[in-house]
Design a protein around this motif. Structure first.
Motif, short mmCIF file in Angstrom:
data_model
loop_
_atom_site.label_atom_id
_atom_site.label_comp_id
_atom_site.label_asym_id
_atom_site.label_seq_id
_atom_site.Cartn_x
_atom_site.Cartn_y
_atom_site.Cartn_z
N PRO A 197 -2.66 -5.33 4.42
CA PRO A 197 -2.24 -4.00 3.97
C PRO A 197 -0.66 -3.70 4.10
O PRO A 197 0.26 -4.79 4.57
N SER A 198 -0.41 -2.42 3.97
CA SER A 198 1.17 -2.14 3.78
C SER A 198 1.47 -2.07 5.16
O SER A 198 1.08 -1.33 6.14
N THR A 199 2.57 -2.91 5.48
CA THR A 199 3.16 -3.16 6.94
C THR A 199 3.97 -1.83 7.25
O THR A 199 3.89 -1.49 8.49
N HIS A 200 4.64 -1.32 6.38
CA HIS A 200 5.39 -0.16 6.82
C HIS A 200 4.46 1.12 7.00
O HIS A 200 4.87 1.78 7.96
N THR A 201 3.55 1.10 6.30
CA THR A 201 2.74 2.20 6.62
C THR A 201 1.76 1.97 7.74
O THR A 201 1.61 3.05 8.52
#
Length: 131
Positions: A35-39
């Motif tokens: 998954p998108s880590t930043h998100t």
């Protein structure tokens, strides 16, 4: 919370990449992937605020705004940077420019990767909040 979200998301991303690509997974974790880590990081904080303070508060609204800007950046801007890197790398090859520096082409996130980050962040926030 942000450190926990970063750790869980990064671990998930590495495991998924390892299942797909084996030992090459170490080089793939970074600016892209599921998954998108930043998100995950930002959504975990935003949803924790929502669960603890309420979803009708100014704090949650502010966090949601920041999350939306991050999503736009992750999907659009960073993907374009990755496309530019691909073009620049191919120009180096065509023109036989000898350099040890190749730009990273996998940048940004698909909508599925972003949604995965939001769901993971919201899930972690839900667990931490004890709702």
């Amino acid at each position: 919370m942000p450190f926990l979200a970063w750790f869980v998301s990064g671990t998930c991303k590495f495991c998924i990449n390892y299942l797909q690509f084996g030992k090459k997974a170490r080089t793939l974790v970074g600016y892209g992937g599921f998954p998108s880590t930043h998100t995950t990081i930002i959504s975990s904080v935003v949803f924790l605020c929502g669960f603890n303070e309420g979803f009708d508060t100014s704090l949650f609204s502010l966090g949601l705004g920041v999350l939306l800007v991050l999503i736009i950046d992750a999907h659009d801007l960073r993907r374009k940077v990755g496309q530019q890197a691909k073009i620049l790398n191919s120009l180096q090859k065509i023109n036989e420019i000898k350099t040890n520096i190749l730009l990273r082409e996998k940048m940004g996130h698909s909508w599925l990767e972003i949604i995965g980050g939001i769901l993971l962040g919201a899930g972690l926030a839900f667990i931490i909040s004890g709702v």
